[in-house]
Design a protein around this motif. Structure first.
Motif, short mmCIF file in Angstrom:
data_model
loop_
_atom_site.label_atom_id
_atom_site.label_comp_id
_atom_site.label_asym_id
_atom_site.label_seq_id
_atom_site.Cartn_x
_atom_site.Cartn_y
_atom_site.Cartn_z
N THR A 117 0.65 -1.19 -0.11
CA THR A 117 0.17 -0.15 -0.12
C THR A 117 0.69 1.27 0.38
OG1 THR A 117 -0.32 0.19 2.67
CG2 THR A 117 -1.68 -1.31 1.12
N LEU A 118 2.48 1.38 0.17
CA LEU A 118 2.80 2.26 -0.11
C LEU A 118 2.96 3.58 -1.32
CD1 LEU A 118 6.27 1.42 1.54
CD2 LEU A 118 4.60 3.02 2.62
N LYS A 152 -0.20 5.40 -0.51
CA LYS A 152 0.17 6.12 0.11
C LYS A 152 0.89 7.83 -0.45
CE LYS A 152 2.44 5.88 4.27
NZ LYS A 152 1.56 6.77 5.39
N VAL A 153 1.95 6.99 -0.66
CA VAL A 153 2.64 8.05 -1.31
C VAL A 153 1.90 8.89 -2.50
CG1 VAL A 153 5.23 7.43 -1.21
CG2 VAL A 153 4.12 7.09 -2.64
N LYS A 170 -0.47 11.49 -0.74
CA LYS A 170 -0.20 12.73 -0.02
C LYS A 170 -0.24 14.05 -1.60
CE LYS A 170 3.03 14.41 2.71
NZ LYS A 170 4.96 13.34 3.36
N ARG A 210 9.00 5.41 -7.29
CA ARG A 210 10.94 5.06 -6.54
C ARG A 210 10.31 4.99 -4.62
NH1 ARG A 210 11.43 10.02 -7.92
NH2 ARG A 210 9.69 11.39 -6.48
N VAL A 211 9.21 4.62 -4.48
CA VAL A 211 8.73 3.98 -3.11
C VAL A 211 8.63 2.34 -2.98
CG1 VAL A 211 6.41 4.15 -2.83
CG2 VAL A 211 7.65 4.41 -0.70
#
Lengths: 296, 78
Positions: free
Chosen positions: A175-176, A179-180, A183, A217-218
């Motif tokens: 889920t990252l 999340k980013v 944002k 990136r994440v």
């Protein structure tokens, strides 16, 4: 040495080649250009030689990624210009001409960069620099949405974009990415471009995407990749006394189109603007749709 | 999934960026190739920044898990 009187025309001629009159009588600032801000360390040493020999042992770094050397005496200018040629230092522009192209560090070293700005800046210097225009013309390239080289504040700006795509077979459902994305999109006042479905799988909604690559990136397992890169194009940005952001006229323009767009924008500027008028000011009186067609 | 055998453990809750990454990096440097590190990180910048940096250093991320207000990261040293 015999005292020479320098005419305005002579001084003007000097200005074309990056020699700017100081407020002090008979002294000039040498403005150099460094395309994209990339400079070989060997050449950097030569700047020191010039500053010691002709200036007062210091330089000034301009906001356009050039190095300026003040306190050049008028009698030394011919000799100085000859030295510059031999040392490989490029002269900058002043007066009604296009300026040094500026760029951010780009993808070769920056973790956010989507395109290699170094190579691009080197290629584009010939297309951008020193063209006759009504007032001045500035071009900037930024390798990502962070806009470190401020393309929106230049007469013509290129801002790299990256469209992501996900390989669900690699996804581990952490889920990252969502999340980013939430944002960035939240800051940009949009619904997130990535949401997780009930099975904890990311769903990509391109229409909300800012194309800045945080998901790529994440992602811990490289399930997200940049599918394609391109450039948003901004025209008419300026700062000065009456600042205004550039107008975005395109998304995902291919790198190969950039030289043509620069040439078109410069000729458009020459066509629509009066002497001493910036591109952005002239654009205010134009139909942007027509201008878009002319430039793109 | 089989439970992974964790060789080292770092609790970095409350440790700000970039110190959390520095500590992770130093820990990994002292470990043998192929061994497993578990790191606990705060939500927000710490998890996203450390994740990107660990990836850039070439290590493999085996597991990412959210536990209430923080994240558990399982890293395999390359």
């Amino acid at each position: 040495m015999q005292k020479k009187n320098h005419t305005d025309a002579e001084l003007q001629e000097l200005r074309t080649g990056g020699i700017i009159k100081q407020k002090q009588k008979d002294y000039f600032i040498l403005r150099t250009r460094i395309p994209g801000g990339y400079l070989k360390a060997d050449i950097l040493k030569k700047y020191s030689v010039i500053a010691k020999k002709y200036g007062r042992d210091y330089v000034h770094i301009s906001t356009r990624q050039g190095i300026e050397i003040p306190w050049i005496h008028i009698n030394n200018i011919p000799k100085l210009l000859n030295d510059l040629k031999n040392l490989g230092i490029l002269r900058g522009a002043c007066g009604p001409r296009s300026r040094n192209l500026i760029a951010c560090p780009g993808a070769s070293v920056c973790r956010f960069g989507l395109v290699n700005t170094e190579e691009l800046a080197r290629k584009l210097d010939r297309v951008v620099f020193g063209k006759e225009v009504p007032k001045k013309f500035k071009v900037a390239i930024s390798g990502c949405l962070n806009s470190c080289s401020k393309p929106q504040e230049n007469d013509l700006g290129f801002l790299a974009q990256g469209e992501p795509e996900v390989d669900l077979s690699k996804c581990i459902g952490c889920t990252l990415c969502a999340k980013v994305c939430e944002k960035v999109c939240g800051r940009g006042k949009r619904e997130p471009a990535i949401i997780m479905d009930e099975n904890k799988r990311p769903v990509y909604r391109k229409e909300n995407c800012f194309f800045e690559g945080d998901c790529v990136r994440v992602c811990p397992v490289n399930a997200w990749k940049v599918k394609k890169t391109g450039f948003a194009v901004y025209i008419g940005g300026r700062v000065g006394r009456f600042p205004k952001f550039g107008i975005k006229i395109a998304n995902f323009v291919d790198e190969k189109q950039i030289p043509r767009i620069i040439k078109n924008a410069i000729s458009c500027y020459n066509r629509i603007a009066q002497t001493q008028e910036r591109f952005g000011e002239a654009l205010e009186k134009q139909d942007i749709e027509t201008i878009k067609k002319e430039i793109l | 999934m089989n439970e992974l055998k964790v060789d080292q453990y770092l609790d970095l809750k409350g440790v700000p960026c970039p110190l959390n990454f520095v500590k992770t990096k130093l820990m990994l440097e002292g470990m043998e190739s192929g061994s497993i590190l578990e790191v606990l990180l705060d939500d927000g910048e710490p998890i996203t920044n450390v994740m990107a940096s660990v990836k850039e250093e070439g290590h493999q991320i085996l597991k990412v898990e959210k536990i209430f207000g923080y994240w558990k990261l399982i890293i395999k040293k390359t």
